[in-house]
Design a protein around this motif. Structure first.
Motif, PDB file in Angstrom:
ATOM      1  N   PRO B  80       5.035  65.684  26.322  1.00 35.94           N
ATOM      2  CA  PRO B  80       3.728  66.376  26.383  1.00 35.94           C
ATOM      3  C   PRO B  80       2.539  65.430  26.277  1.00 35.94           C
ATOM      4  CG  PRO B  80       5.252  67.643  25.062  1.00 35.94           C
ATOM      5  CD  PRO B  80       5.975  66.359  25.403  1.00 35.94           C
ATOM      6  N   GLU B  81       2.670  64.339  25.535  1.00 36.18           N
ATOM      7  CA  GLU B  81       1.553  63.401  25.389  1.00 36.18           C
ATOM      8  C   GLU B  81       1.256  62.619  26.667  1.00 36.18           C
ATOM      9  OE1 GLU B  81       4.264  63.563  23.372  1.00 36.18           O
ATOM     10  OE2 GLU B  81       4.914  61.541  22.745  1.00 36.18           O
ATOM     11  N   ASP B  82       2.102  62.737  27.665  1.00 37.16           N
ATOM     12  CA  ASP B  82       1.827  62.124  28.963  1.00 37.16           C
ATOM     13  C   ASP B  82       0.895  62.991  29.811  1.00 37.16           C
ATOM     14  OD1 ASP B  82       5.254  61.066  29.060  1.00 37.16           O
ATOM     15  OD2 ASP B  82       3.495  59.876  28.516  1.00 37.16           O
ATOM     16  N   SER B  83       0.569  64.180  29.326  1.00 33.98           N
ATOM     17  CA  SER B  83      -0.352  65.062  30.050  1.00 33.98           C
ATOM     18  C   SER B  83      -1.724  64.410  30.140  1.00 33.98           C
ATOM     19  CB  SER B  83      -0.459  66.415  29.333  1.00 33.98           C
ATOM     20  OG  SER B  83       0.782  67.076  29.305  1.00 33.98           O
ATOM     21  N   ALA B  84      -2.233  64.289  31.352  1.00 35.42           N
ATOM     22  CA  ALA B  84      -3.520  63.633  31.611  1.00 35.42           C
ATOM     23  C   ALA B  84      -3.767  63.695  33.121  1.00 35.42           C
ATOM     24  CB  ALA B  84      -3.510  62.172  31.162  1.00 35.42           C
ATOM     25  N   THR B  85      -4.926  63.200  33.533  1.00 31.44           N
ATOM     26  CA  THR B  85      -5.169  62.979  34.958  1.00 31.44           C
ATOM     27  C   THR B  85      -4.889  61.513  35.260  1.00 31.44           C
ATOM     28  OG1 THR B  85      -6.819  64.732  35.128  1.00 31.44           O
ATOM     29  CG2 THR B  85      -6.874  63.022  36.813  1.00 31.44           C
ATOM     30  N   TYR B  86      -4.107  61.265  36.287  1.00 33.10           N
ATOM     31  CA  TYR B  86      -3.754  59.899  36.676  1.00 33.10           C
ATOM     32  C   TYR B  86      -4.534  59.545  37.938  1.00 33.10           C
ATOM     33  CZ  TYR B  86      -0.284  60.018  33.059  1.00 33.10           C
ATOM     34  OH  TYR B  86       0.323  60.097  31.822  1.00 33.10           O
ATOM     35  N   LEU B  87      -5.295  58.467  37.826  1.00 32.96           N
ATOM     36  CA  LEU B  87      -6.188  58.041  38.900  1.00 32.96           C
ATOM     37  C   LEU B  87      -5.640  56.799  39.582  1.00 32.96           C
ATOM     38  CD1 LEU B  87      -9.606  58.247  36.984  1.00 32.96           C
ATOM     39  CD2 LEU B  87      -8.552  60.015  38.388  1.00 32.96           C
ATOM     40  N   CYS B  88      -5.690  56.811  40.899  1.00 34.45           N
ATOM     41  CA  CYS B  88      -5.338  55.646  41.703  1.00 34.45           C
ATOM     42  C   CYS B  88      -6.628  55.083  42.279  1.00 34.45           C
ATOM     43  CB  CYS B  88      -4.392  56.081  42.819  1.00 34.45           C
ATOM     44  SG  CYS B  88      -3.959  54.786  43.999  1.00 34.45           S
ATOM     45  N   ALA B  89      -6.737  53.781  42.375  1.00 34.04           N
ATOM     46  CA  ALA B  89      -7.957  53.161  42.882  1.00 34.04           C
ATOM     47  C   ALA B  89      -7.611  51.872  43.603  1.00 34.04           C
ATOM     48  CB  ALA B  89      -8.918  52.879  41.724  1.00 34.04           C
ATOM     49  N   VAL B  90      -8.438  51.503  44.567  1.00 34.40           N
ATOM     50  CA  VAL B  90      -8.196  50.267  45.318  1.00 34.40           C
ATOM     51  C   VAL B  90      -9.450  49.403  45.328  1.00 34.40           C
ATOM     52  CG1 VAL B  90      -6.441  51.299  46.808  1.00 34.40           C
ATOM     53  CG2 VAL B  90      -8.838  51.292  47.548  1.00 34.40           C
ATOM     54  N   GLN B  91      -9.202  48.142  45.528  1.00 37.63           N
ATOM     55  CA  GLN B  91     -10.284  47.177  45.672  1.00 37.63           C
ATOM     56  C   GLN B  91      -9.999  46.400  46.946  1.00 37.63           C
ATOM     57  OE1 GLN B  91     -10.586  43.781  42.852  1.00 37.63           O
ATOM     58  NE2 GLN B  91     -12.398  44.870  42.154  1.00 37.63           N
ATOM     59  N   ALA B  92     -10.998  46.332  47.834  1.00 44.82           N
ATOM     60  CA  ALA B  92     -10.816  45.663  49.121  1.00 44.82           C
ATOM     61  C   ALA B  92     -11.101  44.181  48.986  1.00 44.82           C
ATOM     62  CB  ALA B  92     -11.751  46.279  50.160  1.00 44.82           C
ATOM     63  N   SER B  93     -10.387  43.394  49.759  1.00 44.34           N
ATOM     64  CA  SER B  93     -10.528  41.942  49.624  1.00 44.34           C
ATOM     65  C   SER B  93     -11.811  41.425  50.251  1.00 44.34           C
ATOM     66  CB  SER B  93      -9.334  41.231  50.259  1.00 44.34           C
ATOM     67  OG  SER B  93      -9.208  41.581  51.617  1.00 44.34           O
ATOM     68  N   ASN B  94     -12.417  42.224  51.154  1.00 45.48           N
ATOM     69  CA  ASN B  94     -13.639  41.744  51.796  1.00 45.48           C
ATOM     70  C   ASN B  94     -14.886  42.325  51.143  1.00 45.48           C
ATOM     71  OD1 ASN B  94     -13.362  44.350  52.630  1.00 45.48           O
ATOM     72  ND2 ASN B  94     -13.864  43.949  54.771  1.00 45.48           N
ATOM     73  N   ARG B  95     -14.725  42.880  49.984  1.00 47.35           N
ATOM     74  CA  ARG B  95     -15.852  43.454  49.269  1.00 47.35           C
ATOM     75  C   ARG B  95     -16.086  42.663  47.989  1.00 47.35           C
ATOM     76  NH1 ARG B  95     -16.162  46.195  53.273  1.00 47.35           N
ATOM     77  NH2 ARG B  95     -16.224  48.461  53.446  1.00 47.35           N
ATOM     78  N   ASP B  96     -17.116  43.018  47.310  1.00 47.46           N
ATOM     79  CA  ASP B  96     -17.266  42.526  45.951  1.00 47.46           C
ATOM     80  C   ASP B  96     -16.292  43.299  45.070  1.00 47.46           C
ATOM     81  OD1 ASP B  96     -20.775  41.973  46.457  1.00 47.46           O
ATOM     82  OD2 ASP B  96     -19.106  40.575  46.503  1.00 47.46           O
ATOM     83  N   ASP B  97     -16.699  43.571  43.863  1.00 51.15           N
ATOM     84  CA  ASP B  97     -15.716  44.080  42.917  1.00 51.15           C
ATOM     85  C   ASP B  97     -15.544  45.587  42.870  1.00 51.15           C
ATOM     86  OD1 ASP B  97     -16.336  41.569  40.360  1.00 51.15           O
ATOM     87  OD2 ASP B  97     -15.077  41.596  42.139  1.00 51.15           O
ATOM     88  N   LYS B  98     -16.272  46.330  43.676  1.00 47.74           N
ATOM     89  CA  LYS B  98     -16.240  47.772  43.448  1.00 47.74           C
ATOM     90  C   LYS B  98     -14.838  48.325  43.645  1.00 47.74           C
ATOM     91  CE  LYS B  98     -17.397  49.669  47.980  1.00 47.74           C
ATOM     92  NZ  LYS B  98     -18.422  50.432  48.730  1.00 47.74           N
ATOM     93  N   ILE B  99     -14.520  49.329  42.850  1.00 43.43           N
ATOM     94  CA  ILE B  99     -13.230  50.016  42.914  1.00 43.43           C
ATOM     95  C   ILE B  99     -13.473  51.385  43.516  1.00 43.43           C
ATOM     96  CG2 ILE B  99     -11.458  51.108  41.504  1.00 43.43           C
ATOM     97  CD1 ILE B  99     -11.535  48.819  39.626  1.00 43.43           C
ATOM     98  N   ILE B 100     -12.616  51.763  44.465  1.00 41.43           N
ATOM     99  CA  ILE B 100     -12.714  53.079  45.102  1.00 41.43           C
ATOM    100  C   ILE B 100     -11.594  53.951  44.559  1.00 41.43           C
ATOM    101  CG2 ILE B 100     -12.619  54.328  47.290  1.00 41.43           C
ATOM    102  CD1 ILE B 100     -13.526  51.600  48.545  1.00 41.43           C
TER     103      ILE B 100
END
Lengths: 112, 111
Positions: B80-100
């Motif tokens: 039950p303690e694993d209940s949460a929202t799990y987010l996936c995000a990517v960072q592009a190599s030709n960008r600065d640091d922003k995460i999508i």
């Protein structure tokens, strides 16, 4: 223990007022970021800040937003004239090693 | 345009019932793919970074894998303690640091 703390945890303001959200890193870092999350929506990038300068900003980060590192440690996000649609969770993040970003607990901004 | 799509939007499992969450991504050159856990009203909590296809990372009951087009977060015998929202995000190599970020998968583990 969190890498970064944020104050206040909740801010209620009236439309048109200025707000300043603060981010306090536990130790010294060069890279900082602000993101926001409107209720029920994605986490969205606002701005990145490296070596005391903005390095990248999104289209959301318009002229009403600004960032500063006023005393070399704290990192602030200012919204000059708040709008109803600015209501969201605002997260500060920092980069430690590689490209990993660690997020603070957030400030809930409510604009009435 | 760089994009992250997560499925399902929500998932309810019985305690001990293993499953997988999917993250499909489109990015112009992947620098890194990240998994975060987010509890209600809290900031995203970093879980994993994956850099190249074939890479796997594990932490307790969680295992993340990466291919050229998607990533999976496998949850083995969840509690039950694993209940949460799990987010996936990517960072592009030709960008600065922003995460999508993707919209996330809301996971609920029933006792």
């Amino acid at each position: 223990e969190p890498e970064v703390t944020q104050t206040p945890s909740h801010q209620v303001t009236q439309m048109g007022q200025e707000v300043i959200l603060r981010c306090v890193p536990i130790s010294n870092h060069l890279y900082f970021y602000w993101y926001r999350q409107i209720l029920g929506q994605k986490v969205e990038f606002l701005v990145s800040f490296y070596n005391n300068e903005i390095s990248e900003k999104s289209e959301i980060f318009d002229d009403q937003f600004s960032v500063e590192r006023p005393d070399g440690s704290n990192f602030t996000l200012k919204i000059r004239s708040t709008k109803l649609e600015d209501s969201a969770m605002y997260f500060c993040a920092l980069r430690k090693s590689s490209y990993e970003q660690y997020f603070g607990p957030g400030t809930r901004l409510t604009v009435t | 345009e760089d994009q992250v799509t997560q499925s399902p939007e929500a998932l309810r499992l019985q305690e001990g019932e293993s499953s997988s969450l999917n993250c499909s991504y489109t990015v112009s050159g992947l620098r890194g793919l990240f998994w975060y856990r987010q509890d209600p009203g809290k900031g995203p909590e970093f879980l994993f970074t994956l850099y190249s296809a074939g890479e796997e990372k594990e932490k307790e009951r969680l295992k993340a894998t990466l291919t050229k087009k998607e990533s999976f977060l496998h949850i083995t015998a969840p509690k039950p303690e694993d209940s949460a929202t799990y987010l996936c995000a990517v960072q592009a190599s030709n960008r600065d640091d922003k995460i999508i970020f993707g919209k996330g998968t809301r996971l609920h583990i029933l006792p």
